[in-house]
Scaffold this active site. Structure first.
Site, PDB file in Angstrom:
ATOM      1  N   ILE A 199       0.782  -1.163  -0.048  1.00  0.00           N
ATOM      2  CA  ILE A 199       0.053  -0.007   0.026  1.00  0.00           C
ATOM      3  C   ILE A 199       0.916   1.207  -0.004  1.00  0.00           C
ATOM      4  CG2 ILE A 199      -1.511   1.417   1.452  1.00  0.00           C
ATOM      5  CD1 ILE A 199      -2.911  -1.222   2.298  1.00  0.00           C
ATOM      6  N   GLU A 245       8.638  -2.698   3.768  1.00  0.00           N
ATOM      7  CA  GLU A 245       8.778  -3.899   2.725  1.00  0.00           C
ATOM      8  C   GLU A 245       8.945  -3.652   1.402  1.00  0.00           C
ATOM      9  OE1 GLU A 245       8.250  -7.198   3.984  1.00  0.00           O
ATOM     10  OE2 GLU A 245       8.447  -6.205   5.972  1.00  0.00           O
ATOM     11  N   GLU A 258       0.429   0.109  14.023  1.00  0.00           N
ATOM     12  CA  GLU A 258       1.769   0.128  14.883  1.00  0.00           C
ATOM     13  C   GLU A 258       2.590   1.446  14.463  1.00  0.00           C
ATOM     14  OE1 GLU A 258       4.054  -3.078  13.095  1.00  0.00           O
ATOM     15  OE2 GLU A 258       2.737  -4.630  13.743  1.00  0.00           O
ATOM     16  N   HIS A 282      -1.831  -0.340   8.775  1.00  0.00           N
ATOM     17  CA  HIS A 282      -0.823  -1.445   9.530  1.00  0.00           C
ATOM     18  C   HIS A 282       0.018  -0.429  10.288  1.00  0.00           C
ATOM     19  CE1 HIS A 282       2.785  -3.382  10.351  1.00  0.00           C
ATOM     20  NE2 HIS A 282       1.977  -4.642  10.006  1.00  0.00           N
TER      21      HIS A 282
END
EC number: 4.99.1.3
Length: 260
Positions: free
Chosen positions: A84, A89, A177, A146
């Site tokens: 996203i 990542e 987070e 996230h």
């Protein structure tokens, strides 16, 4: 014509019932690029190991796939991440891909879902059209992102601001987070005297975070915390990847990269 590969890279999910969200994006990309051989990769080592341990299914990371593509003589690789945001990542994936830039003549990579301003506008419009739910004055949508320590975390606030700019005032974005937290969202819900919230993951898959951190029965899930704070809740258990128009956005990003 040299050998050409399409690589779709996801963080991954260990929940089989959440996997269709990733498969939908993969299949949509495959249809758009029929002349390319398709490959899948996950960036989460933990999820890769879990699939191997519990299902005896082998899923490779981007480095392993690229190593194979070099060995098999591919000359062009186009890659689309299903991430996203441009976060940790995505950075990890890019480092793996670029390690092979001297071994594969052409490597092109599409951008994550939320990269340019127009991406935010289009994604917000798609999500709100998907919900198709008129809200009462004391109702609101709450999206769970996230969150990350990466500076790309600002994307979540940008997403909420774009929702507001498009006229969706009763929409709030929190993260598991990062900032903004659920506490921050709850304070703002109370200022607006919201009584009922529709909670949905702002994630590609409705996997572990959606089923446990968001909708779990434990006291520390978002659903439980909201209920304990006096809100009526309704969970919308749907990953963004399940929405066809979101999958098409990834194709658009990939086509843009391929044309450069």
């Amino acid at each position: 014509m040299g050998k050409k590969a399409l690589l779709v890279v996801s963080f991954g999910t260990s929940f089989e019932e959440a996997l269709p969200a990733i498969v939908n994006i993969e299949e949509t990309c495959k249809k758009a690029f029929p002349d390319y051989d398709f490959y899948r990769a996950f960036t989460s080592g933990m999820i890769i190991r879990k699939w191997a341990r519990t299902k005896n299914v082998i899923i490779h990371n981007p480095d392993e796939v690229m190593k194979r593509l070099v060995a098999e003589g591919y000359e062009e690789v186009i890659c689309q991440p299903t991430h996203i945001i441009n976060g940790l990542e995505y950075d990890k994936m890019m480092n793996m891909l670029l390690a092979y830039k001297d071994q594969i003549p052409t490597i092109k990579v599409g951008t994550p879902l939320l990269t340019e301003e127009e991406d935010y506008k289009e994604a917000c419009e798609i999500v709100m059209q998907e919900l198709e739910k008129p809200l009462a004055k004391d109702e609101a949508f709450v999206f769970m992102g996230h969150g990350t320590e990466h500076f790309a975390n600002s994307a979540y606030s940008q997403f909420e601001n774009m929702l507001r700019d498009l006229g969706h005032e009763s929409t709030y974005v929190g993260t598991v987070e990062g900032f903004p937290s659920l506490d921050y969202v709850i304070r703002r819900l109370k200022i607006r005297e919201i009584k009922k919230v529709y909670v949905m993951p702002l994630m590609i898959v409705a996997g572990d975070h959606a089923r446990n951190d968001l909708a779990g029965a434990e006291a520390d899930s978002w659903d439980s915390i909201l209920k304990a704070d006096g809100f009526e809740t309704e969970v919308i258990m749907k990953g963004l990847g399940e929405i066809d128009a979101i999958a098409e956005m990834f194709v658009k990003h990939l086509k843009k990269a391929e044309s450069l």
